[in-house]
Design an enzyme around this catalytic site. Structure first.
Site, PDB file in Angstrom:
ATOM      1  N   GLY A 164      -4.452  -4.209   6.196  1.00 58.28           N
ATOM      2  CA  GLY A 164      -3.418  -3.945   7.189  1.00 58.28           C
ATOM      3  C   GLY A 164      -3.641  -2.592   7.826  1.00 58.28           C
ATOM      4  N   LYS A 181      -1.182  -0.958  -4.324  1.00 54.64           N
ATOM      5  CA  LYS A 181      -2.340  -0.118  -3.989  1.00 54.64           C
ATOM      6  C   LYS A 181      -1.852   1.310  -3.835  1.00 54.64           C
ATOM      7  CE  LYS A 181      -4.617   0.042   0.491  1.00 54.64           C
ATOM      8  NZ  LYS A 181      -5.288  -0.812   1.508  1.00 54.64           N
ATOM      9  N   LYS A 199      -9.934  -6.771   7.877  1.00 57.04           N
ATOM     10  CA  LYS A 199      -8.909  -6.486   8.885  1.00 57.04           C
ATOM     11  C   LYS A 199      -9.438  -7.037  10.196  1.00 57.04           C
ATOM     12  CE  LYS A 199      -7.505  -2.171   6.648  1.00 57.04           C
ATOM     13  NZ  LYS A 199      -7.431  -0.707   6.744  1.00 57.04           N
ATOM     14  N   ASP A 202      -7.027   3.343  -3.107  1.00 56.14           N
ATOM     15  CA  ASP A 202      -7.734   3.390  -1.820  1.00 56.14           C
ATOM     16  C   ASP A 202      -7.976   4.849  -1.456  1.00 56.14           C
ATOM     17  OD1 ASP A 202      -8.763   3.084   0.701  1.00 56.14           O
ATOM     18  OD2 ASP A 202      -7.022   2.017   1.544  1.00 56.14           O
ATOM     19  N   ASP A 253     -13.717  -1.254   2.982  1.00 51.40           N
ATOM     20  CA  ASP A 253     -12.781  -1.369   4.106  1.00 51.40           C
ATOM     21  C   ASP A 253     -13.482  -0.793   5.350  1.00 51.40           C
ATOM     22  OD1 ASP A 253     -10.792  -0.919   6.017  1.00 51.40           O
ATOM     23  OD2 ASP A 253      -9.324  -0.055   4.667  1.00 51.40           O
ATOM     24  N   GLU A 307     -10.894   0.991  -3.444  1.00 52.25           N
ATOM     25  CA  GLU A 307     -11.168   0.719  -2.032  1.00 52.25           C
ATOM     26  C   GLU A 307     -11.799   1.933  -1.352  1.00 52.25           C
ATOM     27  OE1 GLU A 307      -7.805  -1.197  -0.236  1.00 52.25           O
ATOM     28  OE2 GLU A 307      -8.386  -0.594   1.797  1.00 52.25           O
ATOM     29  N   LYS A 350      -2.776   5.178  -2.673  1.00 49.51           N
ATOM     30  CA  LYS A 350      -3.718   6.018  -1.929  1.00 49.51           C
ATOM     31  C   LYS A 350      -4.113   7.202  -2.812  1.00 49.51           C
ATOM     32  CE  LYS A 350      -3.785   3.918   2.120  1.00 49.51           C
ATOM     33  NZ  LYS A 350      -5.007   3.427   2.776  1.00 49.51           N
ATOM     34  N   SER A 388       0.868  -1.169   0.000  1.00 54.20           N
ATOM     35  CA  SER A 388       0.000   0.000   0.000  1.00 54.20           C
ATOM     36  C   SER A 388       0.912   1.227   0.000  1.00 54.20           C
ATOM     37  CB  SER A 388      -0.867  -0.032   1.266  1.00 54.20           C
ATOM     38  OG  SER A 388      -1.602   1.154   1.401  1.00 54.20           O
TER      39      SER A 388
HETATM   40  O1  OSB Z   1      -7.070   2.035   4.513  1.00 53.09           O
HETATM   41  O2  OSB Z   1      -6.096   0.184   4.281  1.00 53.09           O
HETATM   42  C1  OSB Z   1      -6.147   1.290   4.816  1.00 53.09           C
HETATM   43  C2  OSB Z   1      -3.033   1.882   6.934  1.00 53.09           C
HETATM   44  C3  OSB Z   1      -3.589   2.486   8.040  1.00 53.09           C
HETATM   45  C4  OSB Z   1      -4.936   2.721   8.071  1.00 53.09           C
HETATM   46  C5  OSB Z   1      -5.745   2.368   6.988  1.00 53.09           C
HETATM   47  C6  OSB Z   1      -5.197   1.741   5.875  1.00 53.09           C
HETATM   48  C7  OSB Z   1      -3.809   1.528   5.836  1.00 53.09           C
HETATM   49  C8  OSB Z   1      -3.126   0.973   4.683  1.00 53.09           C
HETATM   50  C9  OSB Z   1      -1.776   0.336   4.909  1.00 53.09           C
HETATM   51  O3  OSB Z   1      -3.532   1.045   3.552  1.00 53.09           O
HETATM   52  C10 OSB Z   1      -1.840  -1.133   5.014  1.00 53.09           C
HETATM   53  C11 OSB Z   1      -0.545  -1.702   5.554  1.00 53.09           C
HETATM   54  O4  OSB Z   1       0.470  -1.606   4.872  1.00 53.09           O
HETATM   55  O5  OSB Z   1      -0.545  -2.222   6.685  1.00 53.09           O
HETATM   56 MG    MG Z   2      -8.243   0.940   3.126  1.00 53.60          MG
END
Ligand code: OSB
Ligand code: MG
Length: 371
Positions: free
Chosen positions: A290, A161, A262, A188, A238, A213, A163, A135
């Site tokens: 995650g 992924k 999660k 995401d 999510d 996402e 952001k 991510s």
């Molecule tokens: O939206 O998936 C998410 C990290 C912190 C809070 C929300 C998210 C995330 C990530 C990172 O996208 C996922 C990871 O590398 O652990």
């Molecule tokens: Mg997410």
């Protein structure tokens, strides 16, 4: 398994990278290490909520108070035959899934240790390694993003992924797609958009993403169903999914076609297995999300991802991407985009106690019948 006492430790662990999302910038992870003591064994969990309520509504200070003042006193000195019995004791508490998950997950660790079995086996997992991707946060430029995507793919990660937020979306996704025509790409939004942005999502259809996402509000499924009907790319939920019931309702109304699972967000491992089974009954995929977990939480996520439907690459990338030094002895590292599932009893992790001590900002020891 009789739970005799518990310890809470608030620690802060510096991230190796600056992680920017639509809801903020993170350079540190703040988490509570929960240890349960019973029958000469220890069970561990780490909390996943952010310090402030920007991802969902839970906060780390809230979790500390809830654990110390209400949840631990309910279970200390009590004997639970399995996680179902423990959960029954705290099922009447509404919301606060991340906080309750920490307790449930620590119980799984200590209980599976008492059975001399790894969690994945007791849970019914089948995979001995799980596919993983990365991510990537919002970077300063498209060029910087392209470089990181290239590095991720070169490292063997099976999905990238990105952001996104309003103004940092279509151009970015199309540029990455152009540079990497074959890559498994997703975006995401962390709830940064509304139905006023439908044209943005229609434009994203051209990027050939595996899914988008959480485009809309953190507690919405109705508008997500409207958006899903208007675009061809699958929506992945999510933030909106905090329980098996949420999952059933979301899939029933077509709010998305993929679930980011999660364990922390949904109340732990039992709820995760139920969600896994619901998505399976709809013939839809699930993948392991995650929350920038340190070793304890990362190991827990890997165990859960051993369930059969975790086919799509998840976010559980190598611990060394996140930390100069992890809080556990075991290296949780992927090779060629595959992360091995730990095989020792329970979570299969050993704490680096001196390191954790050096990171500790406060701690509390709670025992049955008072401190
Ligand atoms: O939206 O998936 C998410 C990290 C912190 C809070 C929300 C998210 C995330 C990530 C990172 O996208 C996922 C990871 O590398 O652990
Ligand atoms: Mg997410």
């Amino acid at each position: 398994m009789k739970i005799e006492a518990a310890e809470l430790r608030l620690i802060s662990l510096p991230l190796k990278f600056r992680f920017e999302t639509s809801f903020g910038v993170q350079t540190m992870r703040h988490l509570i290490v929960v240890t349960l003591y019973g029958e000469g064994l220890e069970g561990y969990a780490e909390t996943v909520m952010e310090y402030t309520p920007h991802y969902r509504e839970e906060t780390l200070p809230g979790a500390w108070a809830l654990l110390e003042e209400l949840l631990l006193p309910k279970i200390l000195g009590r004997d639970f035959a399995n996680p179902e019995q423990l959960w029954a004791e705290i099922a009447g508490f509404r919301g606060n899934k991340m906080t309750r998950a920490a307790l449930e997950m620590a119980f799984w660790d200590i209980w599976c240790k008492s059975l001399s079995q790894p969690i994945w086996k007791v849970l019914g997992g089948v995979h001995t390694e799980i596919p993983v991707g990365i991510s990537l946060g919002i970077e300063p430029s498209i060029e910087a993003t392209l470089e990181k995507v290239g590095r991720g793919l070169a490292d063997g990660y099976k999905r990238i992924k990105l952001k996104i937020k309003p103004g940092w979306d279509v151009k970015l996704a199309l540029a990455v797609r152009e540079a990497y025509p074959e890559a498994n790409l997703t975006v995401d939004a962390n709830s940064a958009y509304s139905l006023n942005h439908i044209s943005t999502f229609k434009a994203l259809d051209a990027a050939g993403l595996d899914y988008i996402e959480q485009p809309l509000a953190f507690d919405d499924i109705v508008d997500h169903a409207r958006l899903q009907a208007a675009i061809s790319t699958s929506i992945c939920l999510d933030e909106s999914i905090t329980s098996p019931e949420d999952t059933r309702k979301a899939l029933e109304i077509g709010a998305g076609r993929v679930i980011n699972l999660k364990p922390g967000r949904v109340g732990g491992i039992l709820a995760s297995r139920k969600i896994h089974d619901i998505t399976q009954s709809y013939g839809l995929p699930v993948w392991m999300g995650g929350m920038l977990e340190a070793g304890i939480g990362r190991a827990a996520n890997i165990h859960v991802a051993s369930l059969p439907m975790f086919i799509k690459p998840g976010d559980t990338s190598s611990a060394s991407r996140y930390w100069n030094e992890d809080i556990i002895e075991e290296p949780l590292e992927s090779t060629g985009g595959m992360m091995p599932v730990p095989q020792k009893p329970g979570l299969g992790v050993t704490l680096k106690r001196d390191f954790i001590q050096s990171l500790t900002e406060k701690s509390a020891y709670v025992s049955a019948g008072g401190q």
